[in-house]
Every structure is written in C-alpha cells, then in structure tokens.
Design a protein around this motif. Structure first.
Motif: not given
Length: 69
Positions: A33-42
């Motif tokens: 997964f990737v953290h983009i600021g406070r967001h999590v994206r897979i």
C-alpha cells in the motif's frame, strides 16, 4: 508506471469483501500500500498479486494418480 491506485473501498469491491478486511490486510502488511498524506491507496497490481497468492489450482485426474495412497 501506469498502475492505478485504488481506495480501500475499491480494493474491497475488487476482492468482494468488506473494507474492514482490506484494512486488516494493510495493518498486517499482507498487501502493498501507499500513504498519500493521511490517505491509504493500494496499487491495483498489489490486489491482483494478493488474489494470485491465494489461488489454489484444481485437482486433476493426473495429480490424483500420482499421489501415494
């Protein structure tokens, strides 16, 4: 690098599960997964890899014949 990033909801939809399951996969570091600021994206490829890891091949007549009784 043309690998779309999925939200937790989108990943859950792709896996036909709830978001809670996807969040547990993230917490247990079982999926990339990737953290983009406070967001999590897979990454979509990480979801596909997770599916492939869990795929079990069917038993065929040839594989049954080769097994010891």
């Amino acid at each position: 690098m043309n690998d779309p990033l999925l939200t937790v909801d989108q990943a859950a939809s792709r896996l036909a599960t709830g978001t809670r399951f996807v969040r547990r996969l993230i917490a247990e570091r079982r999926v990339e997964f990737v953290h983009i600021g406070r967001h999590v994206r897979i990454p979509a490829s990480a979801v596909e890899a997770f599916i492939q890891e869990g795929t079990v091949a069917p038993i065929t007549a040839a594989s049954v014949m080769g097994r010891a009784a």
